[in-house]
Design a protein around this motif. Structure first.
Motif, PDB file in Angstrom:
ATOM      1  N   PHE A 362       0.853  -1.182   0.000  1.00 23.98           N
ATOM      2  CA  PHE A 362       0.000   0.000   0.000  1.00 23.98           C
ATOM      3  C   PHE A 362       0.891   1.234   0.000  1.00 23.98           C
ATOM      4  CE2 PHE A 362      -3.018  -3.016   1.800  1.00 23.98           C
ATOM      5  CZ  PHE A 362      -4.191  -2.644   1.176  1.00 23.98           C
ATOM      6  N   THR A 363       0.446   2.288  -0.647  1.00 20.92           N
ATOM      7  CA  THR A 363       1.159   3.561  -0.567  1.00 20.92           C
ATOM      8  C   THR A 363       0.147   4.700  -0.618  1.00 20.92           C
ATOM      9  OG1 THR A 363       2.912   4.927  -1.492  1.00 20.92           O
ATOM     10  CG2 THR A 363       1.495   3.780  -3.066  1.00 20.92           C
ATOM     11  N   TYR A 364       0.452   5.726   0.145  1.00 22.41           N
ATOM     12  CA  TYR A 364      -0.317   6.976   0.106  1.00 22.41           C
ATOM     13  C   TYR A 364       0.609   8.132  -0.248  1.00 22.41           C
ATOM     14  CZ  TYR A 364      -3.819   4.075   2.344  1.00 22.41           C
ATOM     15  OH  TYR A 364      -4.710   3.080   2.608  1.00 22.41           O
ATOM     16  N   ASP A 365       1.814   7.773  -0.717  1.00 24.41           N
ATOM     17  CA  ASP A 365       2.816   8.741  -1.141  1.00 24.41           C
ATOM     18  C   ASP A 365       2.672   8.952  -2.655  1.00 24.41           C
ATOM     19  OD1 ASP A 365       5.014  10.298  -1.603  1.00 24.41           O
ATOM     20  OD2 ASP A 365       6.490   8.707  -1.258  1.00 24.41           O
ATOM     21  N   PRO A 366       2.513  10.205  -3.116  1.00 20.37           N
ATOM     22  CA  PRO A 366       2.356  10.433  -4.565  1.00 20.37           C
ATOM     23  C   PRO A 366       3.487   9.844  -5.402  1.00 20.37           C
ATOM     24  CG  PRO A 366       1.808  12.405  -3.330  1.00 20.37           C
ATOM     25  CD  PRO A 366       2.392  11.451  -2.342  1.00 20.37           C
ATOM     26  N   LYS A 367       4.692   9.784  -4.846  1.00 17.98           N
ATOM     27  CA  LYS A 367       5.830   9.229  -5.574  1.00 17.98           C
ATOM     28  C   LYS A 367       6.017   7.729  -5.305  1.00 17.98           C
ATOM     29  CE  LYS A 367       8.403  13.590  -5.720  1.00 17.98           C
ATOM     30  NZ  LYS A 367       9.683  14.258  -5.414  1.00 17.98           N
ATOM     31  N   ALA A 368       5.180   7.185  -4.472  1.00 19.01           N
ATOM     32  CA  ALA A 368       5.228   5.741  -4.153  1.00 19.01           C
ATOM     33  C   ALA A 368       6.573   5.327  -3.574  1.00 19.01           C
ATOM     34  CB  ALA A 368       4.894   4.899  -5.383  1.00 19.01           C
ATOM     35  N   ARG A 373       3.874  -2.652   3.680  1.00 19.76           N
ATOM     36  CA  ARG A 373       3.967  -3.987   3.076  1.00 19.76           C
ATOM     37  C   ARG A 373       3.519  -5.053   4.067  1.00 19.76           C
ATOM     38  NH1 ARG A 373       9.308  -2.302   3.801  1.00 19.76           N
ATOM     39  NH2 ARG A 373       9.570  -1.830   1.581  1.00 19.76           N
ATOM     40  N   ASN A 374       2.981  -6.152   3.528  1.00 20.12           N
ATOM     41  CA  ASN A 374       2.619  -7.274   4.400  1.00 20.12           C
ATOM     42  C   ASN A 374       3.815  -8.209   4.568  1.00 20.12           C
ATOM     43  OD1 ASN A 374       2.736  -8.544   1.931  1.00 20.12           O
ATOM     44  ND2 ASN A 374       0.850  -9.722   2.208  1.00 20.12           N
ATOM     45  N   ARG A 375       3.594  -9.272   5.314  1.00 20.69           N
ATOM     46  CA  ARG A 375       4.693 -10.181   5.642  1.00 20.69           C
ATOM     47  C   ARG A 375       5.261 -10.855   4.397  1.00 20.69           C
ATOM     48  NH1 ARG A 375       4.317 -15.575   6.763  1.00 20.69           N
ATOM     49  NH2 ARG A 375       2.053 -15.389   6.938  1.00 20.69           N
ATOM     50  N   LEU A 396      10.435   3.104   3.760  1.00 18.69           N
ATOM     51  CA  LEU A 396      10.976   3.455   2.455  1.00 18.69           C
ATOM     52  C   LEU A 396      11.112   2.196   1.599  1.00 18.69           C
ATOM     53  CD1 LEU A 396      13.757   6.048   3.345  1.00 18.69           C
ATOM     54  CD2 LEU A 396      11.681   6.487   2.017  1.00 18.69           C
ATOM     55  N   VAL A 397      10.879   2.349   0.312  1.00 19.55           N
ATOM     56  CA  VAL A 397      11.091   1.222  -0.587  1.00 19.55           C
ATOM     57  C   VAL A 397      12.582   0.926  -0.670  1.00 19.55           C
ATOM     58  CG1 VAL A 397       9.035   1.711  -1.932  1.00 19.55           C
ATOM     59  CG2 VAL A 397      11.189   2.761  -2.584  1.00 19.55           C
ATOM     60  N   ILE A 398      12.913  -0.300  -0.991  1.00 20.09           N
ATOM     61  CA  ILE A 398      14.319  -0.666  -1.140  1.00 20.09           C
ATOM     62  C   ILE A 398      14.704  -0.522  -2.611  1.00 20.09           C
ATOM     63  CG2 ILE A 398      14.190  -2.242   0.813  1.00 20.09           C
ATOM     64  CD1 ILE A 398      14.141  -4.543  -1.149  1.00 20.09           C
ATOM     65  N   ASN A 399      15.988  -0.362  -2.838  1.00 15.08           N
ATOM     66  CA  ASN A 399      16.484  -0.169  -4.204  1.00 15.08           C
ATOM     67  C   ASN A 399      16.562  -1.526  -4.908  1.00 15.08           C
ATOM     68  OD1 ASN A 399      16.821   2.636  -3.963  1.00 15.08           O
ATOM     69  ND2 ASN A 399      18.789   2.339  -2.911  1.00 15.08           N
ATOM     70  N   THR A 400      15.769  -1.672  -5.939  1.00 24.46           N
ATOM     71  CA  THR A 400      15.773  -2.893  -6.752  1.00 24.46           C
ATOM     72  C   THR A 400      15.866  -2.502  -8.219  1.00 24.46           C
ATOM     73  OG1 THR A 400      13.362  -2.913  -6.853  1.00 24.46           O
ATOM     74  CG2 THR A 400      14.380  -4.178  -5.078  1.00 24.46           C
TER      75      THR A 400
END
Length: 679
Positions: A362-368, A373-375, A396-400
């Motif tokens: 889920f994200t509520y950040d305009p830039k995602a 995240r779930n398990r 924060l998202v991880i760099n992938t």
């Protein structure tokens, strides 16, 4: 409408509730008393019935003993001395007495008296017992006193035919104490059980048995025992009022009573009444005190609590409350609304996140860039999942690195970011490389989350891990390619063998036989490789499989270290050994009964070069070879110089010597090269 404080409402509610509660408690108490009385009556009847079953079973056992004894041949023949011996064997060591008499007053046999002794006359049978004996063939007596002692006894009797004249009566008697001992296991604790005969005299009693047996019961007690079964209250000899249940047996015409003091029945009722009164009074006092204290506190807290409940529902900080409010309605509505708004969202999303068998973001950040995240998503991204974070806390998202259809996809073009822009994505495959270097394949779909006004407030992405499926597909492709390669090689080998066999054969049947033999040898090599999943073959096993179908293995001397052959080298060796074996059978050492073949090999040098020698001895003398046949050509060309292999054939007078060498360390060292089709 005028409003009152919470304290006033609580005190009024307590006052209004006390009287109905006490009335209800009184109703329950009456119902409880009725139920308990009914329960005790039923238990008394059931206990009397159970005791009757136990005692009647013992009486039936006594009758069974008599029935068996009545079948005695000695009795049928009138041999009373022998019959007495049989009866004595049944009662020896017990307190039972067996008597044989006529329908009058004469005794014919008594196990207490010796055979031939004078037997005193007995009382004539009562008319009722005599009538029952004639009607049913058996009866159970009332309690009677033993003439030789002060003990009371009961008897079970049956009618038996006499050898001549009128029928006889065979009876067995036991002390009433025996009946008491039989019934005692069925008597509940604190209960008194009595057994009376058809005249109302006590047969047995669970307490005071010695004093009561043989004596009549109280008339006022006995007159209430009417019919087959029932219950009543009556006084006993001590003047204690009893609750009694009774059962009258149709077999013995005895009655069985189970008695318990009425005070025992009523004791739980009085205890319950006292407990209810005490608890009710205590509850009234506690309720009034709590109503006063709680009402006083609620009166000053309602308004402030309502404001904080509204703030809680809106997500604002709720400060500690120090003031009081008087509005119960505002409190209840504000708390219900706030709790419902929070609970519905929290339970819904937590359940989805923790139970769905897929990765969810889920994200509520305009830039995602901030995601919840779930398990499953955390596990896919290689993040720790041992510490559970509260729902709604973004990370924060991880760099992938994401790749789709062979092209790198930027973060702005990934499903979650596109959903934040209102796009819908369905079942798109991506390859993600994690910071740890692990690669995962995901099948992703994403949707925007819209607010009440239709505006986008967030996005959700659901992904399935299809890494195993993708790797399985790649593995299947690899297996198919490998299979195609091996099939082509095998077909090339078969084509070469068939071509040269037909070219060098003199007749078509000979060509068919030779071709079939060579293909069978090739098939056996394939079987060995298939058993090892085409990883190769053991040289010793390959030699045995190649020669054993053609000639006894005892004519070979095989020696060499353990060597593992690559698949193509194994096929070449199998064909070579087949040709050498068939040649030896036709022309060489195996063509007579004395010849032998020695097969030896070794590995030479760091290049792991295999050197194998085939040496024949004891066969016909070998002369010069004028023309090379196909078998010889095949042996010489099975390993050519391009693959580092070589075959040397020497035709000594003692027999053929064949040495072939092949390098096992090169990747293509074992490729078999057969003569190509000539045009």
């Amino acid at each position: 409408m005028p409003r009152r404080s919470a304290r006033s409402h609580l005190l009024g509610l307590i006052a209004a509730a006390v009287i109905p509660v006490w009335l209800f408690a009184a109703y329950l108490l009456v119902q409880y008393a009725v139920h308990e009385r009914s329960r005790f009556e039923q238990e008394a009847r059931q206990t009397a019935r159970q005791v009757s079953l136990v005692v009647e079973g013992e009486l039936a056992n006594l009758q069974t003993t008599l029935n068996g004894l009545s079948k005695s041949p000695a009795l049928a023949n009138g041999d009373l001395e022998a019959f007495r011996g049989e009866a004595l064997s049944l009662v020896e060591g017990t307190d039972r007495i067996i008597v044989l008499r006529d329908l009058g007053r004469n005794q014919l046999l008594n196990t207490e008296r010796g055979y031939g002794a004078d037997l005193p006359p007995v009382e004539p049978m009562p008319a009722g017992d005599l009538e029952k004996l004639r009607a049913s063939g058996n009866f159970v007596s009332d309690v009677f006193a033993s003439k030789d002692s002060k003990n009371y006894r009961i008897a079970v009797a049956i009618r038996v035919p006499a050898p001549t004249g009128e029928d006889l009566v065979l009876s067995i008697s036991v002390p009433t104490a025996r009946i008491r001992n039989v019934m005692m296991p069925a008597v509940p604790e604190a209960w008194t059980v009595g057994i009376g005969d058809s005249n109302g005299n006590y047969v047995a009693r669970s307490s005071s048995h010695e004093e009561m047996t043989g004596n009549p019961g109280l008339p006022e007690y006995l007159e209430k025992i009417v019919g087959r079964s029932g219950s009543f209250t009556s006084r006993n000899f001590e003047g204690i009022t009893l609750l009694a249940g009774y059962y009258r047996s149709s077999y013995s015409n005895w009655f069985y009573t189970a008695n318990v003091p009425l005070s025992e029945v009523q004791a739980p009722l009085w205890r319950s009444l006292a407990a209810i009164c005490g608890i009710g009074l205590l509850a009234l006092l506690v309720s009034i005190a709590l109503g006063y204290v709680v009402g006083k506190r609620f009166t000053g807290a309602t308004t402030d609590l309502a404001a904080r409940a509204e703030a809680l529902g809106q997500g604002r900080t709720v400060e500690p409350m120090s003031t009081t409010v008087t509005e119960f309605g505002a409190i209840a509505q504000a708390l219900v609304d706030a709790e419902r708004a929070i609970a519905e969202r929290r339970y819904e999303l937590e359940t989805v996140l923790e139970t769905v068998p897929a990765a969810v973001w889920f994200t509520y950040d305009p830039k995602a860039l901030q995601v919840i995240r779930n398990r499953f998503a955390a596990e896919l991204m290689g993040l720790p999942t041992d510490v559970r974070k509260s729902f709604g806390s973004p990370d924060l998202v991880i760099n992938t690195v994401a790749v789709k259809d062979g092209h790198t996809v930027s973060r702005e073009d990934r499903p979650l970011s596109r959903a934040m822009r209102g796009e819908l994505t369905d079942n798109e495959e991506f390859a993600y490389t994690l910071p740890s270097g692990i690669e995962r394949f995901l099948l992703s779909s994403a949707r925007p989350i819209r607010g009440p006004g239709g505006n986008i407030i967030g996005a959700v992405q659901i992904s399935l891990d299809i890494t195993d499926r993708k790797r399985g597909e790649e593995h299947r492709k690899l297996l198919v390619n490998e299979l195609n390669h091996r099939v082509k090689n095998t077909l090339s080998v078969v084509q070469a063998i068939a071509s040269q066999t037909i070219r060098n054969a003199t007749t078509l049947p000979e060509a068919g036989r030779i071709l079939s033999s060579r293909l069978i040898s090739l098939a056996k090599a394939h079987d060995i490789l298939t058993q090892k999943n085409w990883s190769g073959a053991d040289l010793d096993d390959l030699i045995t499989a190649s020669i054993k179908p053609h000639v006894p293995i005892e004519r070979f001397q095989i020696s060499g270290e353990k060597v593992w052959l690559p698949p193509n080298v194994a096929l070449s060796c199998a064909l070579a050994l087949h040709e050498l074996t068939t040649n030896a059978i036709k022309y060489g050492a195996l063509s007579n009964a004395n010849g032998r073949v020695s097969i030896s090999w070794k590995l030479v040098g760091q290049q792991r070069r295999l050197e194998l020698e085939w040496r024949e001895t004891g066969g016909p003398t070998v002369g010069p070879i004028e023309r090379k046949g196909f078998g010889t050509q095949l042996l010489e060309r099975i390993f050519d110089s391009d693959s580092g292999g070589r075959v040397v054939l020497t035709f000594e007078r003692s027999g053929l010597v064949c040495v072939f060498r092949v390098n096992l360390s090169e990747p293509n060292e074992a490729e078999a090269h057969f003569p190509s089709r000539e045009t």
